[in-house]
Write a protein that holds these residues in place. Structure first.
Motif, short mmCIF file in Angstrom:
data_model
loop_
_atom_site.label_atom_id
_atom_site.label_comp_id
_atom_site.label_asym_id
_atom_site.label_seq_id
_atom_site.Cartn_x
_atom_site.Cartn_y
_atom_site.Cartn_z
N ASP A 1 -9.51 -1.67 2.84
CA ASP A 1 -8.42 -2.51 2.19
C ASP A 1 -7.87 -3.34 2.92
N LEU A 2 -7.46 -4.62 2.37
CA LEU A 2 -6.66 -5.42 3.15
C LEU A 2 -5.53 -4.96 3.50
N SER A 3 -4.89 -4.17 2.71
CA SER A 3 -3.61 -3.71 3.23
C SER A 3 -3.45 -3.09 4.59
N GLU A 4 -4.89 -2.56 5.27
CA GLU A 4 -4.67 -2.20 6.49
C GLU A 4 -4.26 -3.02 7.52
N ALA A 5 -4.18 -4.23 7.37
CA ALA A 5 -3.71 -5.34 8.19
C ALA A 5 -2.02 -5.38 8.07
N THR A 6 -1.50 -5.47 8.99
CA THR A 6 0.07 -5.47 9.01
C THR A 6 0.66 -6.26 9.98
N THR A 7 -0.21 -7.03 10.78
CA THR A 7 0.26 -7.88 11.80
C THR A 7 -0.35 -9.45 11.66
N PRO A 8 0.43 -10.31 11.41
CA PRO A 8 -0.07 -11.72 11.35
C PRO A 8 -0.93 -12.01 12.49
N GLY A 9 -2.07 -12.64 12.21
CA GLY A 9 -3.18 -12.93 13.40
C GLY A 9 -4.14 -11.99 13.23
N THR A 10 -4.14 -10.91 12.56
CA THR A 10 -5.30 -9.92 12.52
C THR A 10 -6.49 -10.70 11.88
N ARG A 11 -7.71 -10.58 12.43
CA ARG A 11 -8.73 -11.18 11.77
C ARG A 11 -9.93 -10.05 11.98
N PHE B 1 -6.10 -17.38 0.28
CA PHE B 1 -5.81 -16.76 -0.86
C PHE B 1 -4.76 -15.45 -0.72
N VAL B 2 -3.99 -15.03 -1.74
CA VAL B 2 -2.81 -14.35 -1.80
C VAL B 2 -3.05 -12.95 -2.49
N ALA B 3 -2.64 -11.84 -1.53
CA ALA B 3 -2.37 -10.49 -2.23
C ALA B 3 -0.87 -10.16 -2.51
N SER B 4 -0.63 -10.21 -3.77
CA SER B 4 0.83 -10.02 -4.17
C SER B 4 1.37 -9.00 -3.68
N PHE B 5 1.17 -7.85 -3.53
CA PHE B 5 1.68 -6.65 -3.13
C PHE B 5 0.80 -5.52 -3.25
N ALA B 6 1.28 -4.39 -2.32
CA ALA B 6 0.48 -3.32 -2.34
C ALA B 6 1.23 -1.96 -2.21
N GLY C 1 -3.24 3.07 -4.39
CA GLY C 1 -4.58 3.47 -3.47
C GLY C 1 -4.33 2.29 -2.13
N SER C 2 -3.49 1.50 -1.88
CA SER C 2 -3.35 0.97 -0.65
C SER C 2 -2.79 1.81 0.50
N VAL C 3 -3.61 1.30 1.46
CA VAL C 3 -3.38 2.05 2.96
C VAL C 3 -1.80 1.86 3.28
N ASN C 4 -1.38 0.78 3.31
CA ASN C 4 -0.13 0.26 3.97
C ASN C 4 0.59 -0.46 2.64
N GLU C 5 2.10 -0.47 2.73
CA GLU C 5 2.79 -1.13 1.70
C GLU C 5 3.36 -2.48 2.14
N HIS C 6 3.27 -3.56 1.24
CA HIS C 6 3.81 -4.64 1.57
C HIS C 6 4.27 -5.42 0.39
N ASP C 7 4.76 -6.74 0.46
CA ASP C 7 5.35 -7.27 -0.63
C ASP C 7 4.67 -8.80 -0.78
N GLY C 8 3.46 -8.93 -0.02
CA GLY C 8 2.72 -10.07 -0.06
C GLY C 8 1.96 -10.54 1.17
N GLN C 9 0.76 -10.97 1.08
CA GLN C 9 -0.20 -11.51 2.30
C GLN C 9 -0.73 -12.70 1.85
N VAL C 10 -1.05 -13.41 3.09
CA VAL C 10 -1.69 -14.72 2.57
C VAL C 10 -2.72 -14.65 3.71
N TRP C 11 -4.09 -14.89 3.29
CA TRP C 11 -5.20 -14.71 4.28
C TRP C 11 -5.91 -16.16 4.07
N PHE C 12 -6.69 -16.42 5.20
CA PHE C 12 -7.31 -17.60 5.37
C PHE C 12 -9.04 -17.08 5.67
N TYR C 13 -9.96 -17.67 4.99
CA TYR C 13 -11.33 -17.31 4.98
C TYR C 13 -11.72 -18.48 5.69
#
Length: 473
Positions: free
Chosen positions: A282-292, A337-342, A347-359
């Motif tokens: 799950d993408l919510s596993e990432a909590t630190t910007p720069g995670t790749r 692409f954007v994940a709005s919240f978790a 079912g998300s591993v961690n909670e957040h109120d938004g992520q922006v990812w770059f593929y």
């Protein structure tokens, strides 16, 4: 892009800090570490403090103003009916007179003003959504508005193609039955300039049938990247690769879909991420910007979901899921692409109120560029934001995000250095912002308040937004 029926207020936890990490921008080579992420939780000056609107619609920075381009139930289409409800994802295209907007309408059932089911433009007369096309002059004033596609269902976001068309996405898995004469959950192509090209709408079934949100198109390979806004289980991120010999251009996707093998043309795959040899569920596993994460792609068994939803055709160890995958935008050689919240309870591993990812297709990696911590007080207009949805890259640096969270709604700008600032505030109600997109000359930002349904043209002293801290201004 409609908010989840799960209220965030009911699941907020005070232990998460609100804020923003390093963010996408017009040119994004830097990756911030934890220290930079902590520093970036401050709010930037941006274009200045928002000025309350005497009309009670849109608060903007000093010197900025807006024009109402269209209003649901008030302005009229060329066919004589009212502008439809629930403006959502929007594409903007250059025209001789100014700009042409293709405006999605996220209409499912009970909205007061449907997209008129005009002859020759209607996919399924039982569905009430679709798109309207709005021509505006160089100052953002409406010249004409008309139906471009009708009879589709819950048209949410989409994306602009390199050949100058709009891909409008149905956020649904509705199958034929009752009022619906056809299955829904597809993508349709809309030509902003050629009305005849939109006659007899064709579902691009090779892109899959699921709760589509947005797309980003690679201008070099013509691969299409797609987000899915779904839960139970959470949604997936997809890539469609064209078949050998495919020549992209206006009408090419439609022609491909109409071939005998059109429903399964090309390859549709779901993303699966890895940290070294360890699978990321799950993408919510990432909590630190720069995670790749390294990316692999897994073939979709039945892209038309004849008996089982596409996302349910995979086990959790085969793919990488995310709660509420939303906006998408192609820039800097890759797809944002954007994940709005978790939340834990979805079912998300961690909670957040938004992520922006770059593929990045060159390295086959995804990198976390932005993360919002949980906003524990969404009703307060205090520089904390939540629920990013649509995204657009600003010609002045950084990005603009449409907020679709709880409480106060904003257009949120983020500087190239990773600080957030409010660009606009909805003073009418708590409805979400949708569809931010700049005119080709960068002079106008078009954006919508979904309910009761406004399309705005925002102008002002654009320039690079200030990255100075608000507490130092």
């Amino acid at each position: 892009m409609t908010s989840s029926p799960i209220s965030r207020r009911a699941v907020l936890h005070g232990g998460a800090a609100a804020g923003l990490g390093i963010v996408v921008a017009g040119s994004l080579d830097a990756i911030a570490g934890p220290a930079a992420a902590r520093a970036a939780t401050r709010t930037a000056v941006g274009y200045g403090d928002l000025v309350p609107d005497p009309a009670g619609l849109l608060a903007l920075p000093p010197g900025f103003s807006y024009t109402i381009v269209a209003q649901a139930g008030v302005t009229l289409l060329e066919s004589g009916q009212a502008t439809p409800s629930d403006a959502d994802g929007t594409g903007c295209f250059r025209s001789p007179n100014g700009s042409v907007l293709v405006n999605n309408h996220e209409i499912g059932g009970s909205e007061p003003f449907p997209v008129p089911a005009l002859a020759g433009l209607t996919y399924d007369p039982g569905a009430r959504g679709g798109t309207t096309t709005i021509e505006v002059d160089g100052r953002g004033r409406r010249l004409r508005e008309y139906v471009s596609v009708a009879g589709t269902h819950n048209n949410c976001a989409g994306g602009i193609t390199p050949w100058g068309t709009w891909l409008t996405c149905e956020e649904t898995e509705q199958k034929a039955g009752g009022q619906y004469l056809k299955d829904h959950g597809y993508v349709f192509e809309v030509d902003p300039h050629d009305r005849a090209a939109n006659q007899n709408p064709v579902a691009l079934k090779f892109l899959g049938r699921y709760s589509h949100e947005a797309v980003a198109v690679d201008p070099y390979t013509h691969a299409i990247y797609l987000t899915e806004d779904a839960g139970g289980p959470n949604g997936l991120y997809f890539r469609w690769t064209p078949p050998a010999g495919f020549r992209a251009g206006k009408g090419a996707l439609r022609a491909l879909a109409q071939r005998p093998d059109g429903d399964t043309a090309g390859s549709l795959q779901a993303m699966s991420c890895f940290r070294g040899s360890q699978h990321v569920a799950d993408l919510s596993e990432a909590t630190t910007p720069g995670t790749r994460y390294k990316v692999q792609w897994v073939d979709v068994p039945d892209r038309d979901a004849k008996t089982v939803s596409v996302r349910k055709q995979f086990t959790d160890d085969e793919v990488t899921r995310s709660r509420k995958l939303e906006g998408a935008w192609w820039a800097d050689g890759g797809a944002y692409f954007v994940a709005s919240f978790a939340r834990h309870d979805d079912g998300s591993v961690n909670e957040h109120d938004g992520q922006v990812w770059f593929y990045d297709p060159r390295t086959e990696t995804v990198t976390l560029k932005t993360i919002f911590g949980v906003n524990t007080d969404p009703d307060a207009d205090n520089g904390n934001f939540d629920g990013p949805d649509n995204i657009t890259v600003s010609p002045y640096g950084g990005v603009i995000l449409a907020e679709d969270g709880e409480g106060v709604s904003h257009l949120v700008g983020v500087t190239e250095q990773g600080k957030a600032y409010p660009l606009a505030r909805n003073e009418l109600n708590d409805s979400e912002f949708t569809g931010p997109t700049f005119s080709a000359d960068g002079k106008i930002l078009f954006a919508n308040i979904q309910s009761p349904g406004y399309v705005f043209a925002i102008t002002g002293p654009w320039g690079r937004p200030s990255n100075a801290d608000t507490d130092a201004s």
